[in-house]
Every structure is written in C-alpha cells, then in structure tokens.
Design a protein around this motif. Sequence first.
Motif, short mmCIF file in Angstrom:
data_model
loop_
_atom_site.label_atom_id
_atom_site.label_comp_id
_atom_site.label_asym_id
_atom_site.label_seq_id
_atom_site.Cartn_x
_atom_site.Cartn_y
_atom_site.Cartn_z
N GLU A 34 -20.09 -109.33 -29.28
CA GLU A 34 -20.70 -110.18 -28.27
C GLU A 34 -19.83 -111.40 -27.99
N ARG A 35 -19.21 -111.95 -29.02
CA ARG A 35 -18.28 -113.06 -28.81
C ARG A 35 -17.09 -112.61 -27.95
N THR A 36 -16.63 -111.39 -28.19
CA THR A 36 -15.54 -110.84 -27.39
C THR A 36 -15.95 -110.71 -25.93
N GLU A 37 -17.16 -110.24 -25.68
CA GLU A 37 -17.64 -110.12 -24.29
C GLU A 37 -17.73 -111.48 -23.62
N ILE A 38 -18.18 -112.49 -24.38
CA ILE A 38 -18.25 -113.84 -23.83
C ILE A 38 -16.86 -114.33 -23.44
N GLU A 39 -15.88 -114.11 -24.32
CA GLU A 39 -14.50 -114.54 -24.03
C GLU A 39 -13.96 -113.80 -22.80
N LEU A 89 -6.57 -113.00 -24.61
CA LEU A 89 -5.86 -112.64 -25.83
C LEU A 89 -6.78 -112.82 -27.05
N ILE A 90 -7.57 -113.89 -27.04
CA ILE A 90 -8.53 -114.10 -28.13
C ILE A 90 -9.51 -112.93 -28.20
N ALA A 91 -10.03 -112.55 -27.04
CA ALA A 91 -10.98 -111.43 -26.99
C ALA A 91 -10.33 -110.14 -27.50
N GLU A 92 -9.09 -109.90 -27.11
CA GLU A 92 -8.40 -108.68 -27.53
C GLU A 92 -8.17 -108.67 -29.04
N ASN A 93 -7.75 -109.81 -29.60
CA ASN A 93 -7.51 -109.88 -31.05
C ASN A 93 -8.81 -109.76 -31.84
N LEU A 94 -9.87 -110.37 -31.33
CA LEU A 94 -11.16 -110.22 -32.01
C LEU A 94 -11.60 -108.76 -32.03
N MET A 95 -11.39 -108.08 -30.94
CA MET A 95 -11.78 -106.68 -30.87
C MET A 95 -10.96 -105.80 -31.80
#
Length: 584
Positions: A34-39, A89-95
């Motif tokens: 969900e944090r990734t989706e927000i980013e 990039l943050i979203a991609e790394n979190l995923m």
Amino acid sequence: MDWGTELWDQYDIIEKHTQSGLELVEKYVKFAKERTEIEQNYAKQLRNLSKKYNQKRSSKDEPECRLSSYQAFLDILTEMNDYAGQRELIAENLMMNICIDLTKYLQDLKQERKTYLMDAKKAQQSLESTYKQLDSSKKRFEREWREAERAAQHAEKTDQDINATKADVEKAKQQAHMRAHVADECKNDYAAQLQKYNKEQNQFYFSDMPLIFNKLQDLDERRIQKLAQGYVLFSDTEKHVMPIIGKCLEGITKAGTNVNEKNDSMIVIEQNKSGFERPGDLEFEDYSQGINRASSDSSLGTPKVSVDPWKKKTNNFWLFSKRSKLSSPVLAPFSTPPAPSPNGPPSPKFGRDPLSYCLKEINKTVKPRISSFRTLRRSPTVTEDFAHLPPEQRRKRLQQKLDEICKELQKEVDQSEALGKMKDVYEKNPQMGDPASLASQINQTSQNIERLRGEQSKYETWLAEAGGRGDTLRYKAHSFNNNGANDVHSPDGAYSDESTPDPSQAIYAEFDDDFEDEDLAAPIGKCTAMYNFPGASEGTIAMQEGEVLAVVEEDKGDGWTRVRRNNGDEGYIPTSYVTITLNK
C-alpha cells in the motif's frame, strides 16, 4: 534456553505463536504494498502536474521564454518531474526489496513450518498407536488373569467335591492349567508392550518433539530477523534517494535565486520598445473661421496637408483606448454639417460644441460597422519587411533575419567550395569519380547563393532604411509593393487624401493591441446558449446549446456580445442566441 526443553508440553502455544508470526509478515508485506501504491500515485500526480503546466512550451520566438522568472518556473517543473522519478524509484525498490522478497521468503517459511508440524503429528500418532496397543494388551491380560483365577477356583472346588468323578476333576485341572498358561502369555505381552511404549514415550518427549520445537524456534527467529531487515529497508530505501531528492530541492531553490527582476525589466524593454516619440500637443483648430488645420511637427498627425475641416482625423495616437484599426480611407466619411454663414452666427446645431458634433457624426458612421471592425482587429497586416512592427522591434527582426540569411549563405558558400575541390580531385583522378556528376549540385548551390545574396541585399536595404527613419517613421506614409516600402509624397511635399493607407496606422493598432491583450478583462457576467452557433467567420467563437460562457463585453448595439470560455478562448456571438445575466 530453547523451546524443546522449556516448552516441551506447549505444542499448541508454539503452533499458535508461529502462525501469528507468519501473519505479521503478511501484514507488513501488505502495508509495504500500500505504501508502494501511494508512492506510485504521488509520483504520477507530480508528473501530471508538471506536464499540465509545461505542455504549452513557448518557442524561442516568444518573448516570455527569455524572462528569468519564466525560465525559473520551467526549471521548477523539470525538477518536480525529476523528484517524481525519485518517488517512483522508492516505490520500485520497496516492491522489489520488501514486497516480492518477503513474499517469497514467507512462502518458504510456511512450507518449512508445515513440514515440522507434520513430523510432530506423525510422532504423536505413533505414540498414540503404541499406547493403544499397550492398553489393549493390558486389558487382555487383566481379562485372562481373572479367567485363570476362576478356572483355578473351579478346579479346586471340583477336587473337594465328593460327588465329582475323577474325570471331572482332571478336566477342571486341565482347564485351570490352560487358563493360567494363557494368562502368563498375556502378562508377558503386556510387559513387552509397556516396555515398548515407555521407550517410544521417552523418544517422543526427550528427542523427537524437542528437536521439532527447536526447529520451529529457529524458523521463528529467522522470520523475526528477516522481518527486522524489512523494517530497516523501509527506511533505507528512502534514505538512498534522499541525496538526489535534495539536489532536486536545491535546484528549485537555485531557480528561485536566479530570478533577476531588473534583467527581466530590461528584457521587456528590449523586446517591446517601439522607438516612437511621445505625441506632442495638438493645436487649436478654429472651425468657426473655416481655417484648415495647421500641422504641428511635434504631433502625431501627418505633415502639412490641406484637409476639409469637417473630415475625420485618423492619426492621433491613442495609447490605451479601444478603437478600430481601419485607416481613414476604409471608412466612409460622415455627413458634412451645414456650412456656417460667413458673417452670421454658426448653426445652432453645431455652434456650441463643434467637437461634440464631429464625434456624434463619427459614431453614426462607425457604429453600423463595428462587427467588421472586431474581425479586423485580430488580423494585423504582416509584411515581409516587418513594417507592421514599431521601429525598434522592426530593426531587431530585420537584423535577426539578416543574420539567419548570412549563416545560410555562408553554409552554401562552404558547400560550393567543397564541391569545387571535389571536382578538381575528380578531374585529376578520374578513377575516383565523374566530374560531370557534380554539375547539378554545383548549379543548384550557385542558384542558392544568388538567391540568398539577393535576399541579403534586400534585407540590408530595409535594415538601413529602418535605422535611418527611427525618429521620422510616424510622419511617413508608405505604399507596399514587391520592392519594399516607398514614400509617397505629393509634389509640394504634402500627402494627398487619395494616397495609400498609412502603415503606421497598422503599427499604432498593433501597438494598441499589445496594451489591450496584456491583461484579460474581468468577466462582467455570464450567458447561456439557447441555440447552436458554428462561429465560422473570423473573430467569432462556436458554442453549443446549453453551454455557459463568461461575458467580457456587452452588446454595443451591433447585435454581438464578446464572451470567453474557461480555457481562455474569446470571440463574439450573436446576442439573440443567448440569455445574459450580468453581475450586480
């Protein structure tokens, strides 16, 4: 301390605890997703925002692009787009590092835990099976032993009975002996089963289950360690891009500090300076004496001309007022008022205020033509020599055009020299190529050079003319033909009324339009379309039935109303096609 020793009897607690730990991992993975989706949504919104305000990029010819404030805003949009990239990039790394990695690790843990629990269940089932065998052998031994005791008591009773035969006594003794033998066998079997069960029970409680519990403990500890790494990655993922985000923010700060208001003001002056002088005072014209208007060298009127005192004057320089761009020959002259008596008082209709009378007559003539004026307002005449521009802007545009021609001419000259050298090489070395194959290129290059030199000469002439007439441009009228602009003078140095329209009128009109279009007029109301209007003619705007538009200018009596859409499009529509509500 380990689970196998301290929690040997807490199988259910261990099973529930390990299941709860795996559920915590699943919950964290869901949180990270969900944090990734927000980013991702945040980055998408930032990109759309940058694109929204950066989609109408000004060309290099537009004046705003040179302003430091405008460039700073474009830099901010660029930095925001880069900032959005870092959020992506943050979203991609979190995923990748948390969601996918932890999900895969979680599946492995689930499978490993399932294996351990199945081993524990098998051991439990084996122990229970052995206990059942033990219990069965114990009950059999108990039953057989009671039967043997009854058989022994029956044999003893039969032996003491005086009425029993010897055969009955022997039969009872054999039966008792057989029952005792069976009881002994059941006793031995029970002992063996008991020994076996005790051994398996010791194996179960002191070896098998502690080993399984210790494995589950190791699994849970590895799960906790991996989850802790995921917690750290949640922070480190953003920390790794913070330097780049910081550079983006520094770029925005730098864009703001690079704004130079003084330089922007100088650019505005440079781009829009007309080169005209301020208009001088108008001289008093005595209509009551029938004297022709005297020209003033310091006014914006034409040089000394013999003009009917009742004819409309068209050369006044109106800086802010809205007026038609049509030059005087286009307008039909208004009706001439009755001539005053040479000796008597002037006509009552005209005697008190001749200027008011003239304005009324002008209004009568101009009013019916207002719709066509509005169409022509937006269509300034653009000429090749840029004579429609003010002097200062004309010189700059001519110089710019001349520089472009010179660069293109130099390019053609260099190409001509290269072709000449290549032709010489082909002539000296025929095996390298045919010199005749270059003839068409050389001929084309020569034609281009001649054409460009002609254009260079033409623009140099216009530039020299523009440089020499900067202070006198407003006193000249021009007729335009294929050879440029030429002054048209009457034999005595004055202009005739039948001369070609003064292009300075177009210059004034264009200059006037710059002031008019600089700020959008505030709406004075709104209107709703009752019918469809195609807006096919120039200056009009199309509308659909039911569409709501902002009213910018009321109907002046010509049947047209000026409106504006929310996107900034403006134009005129028939007043009878809409219902208008004005602001109070």
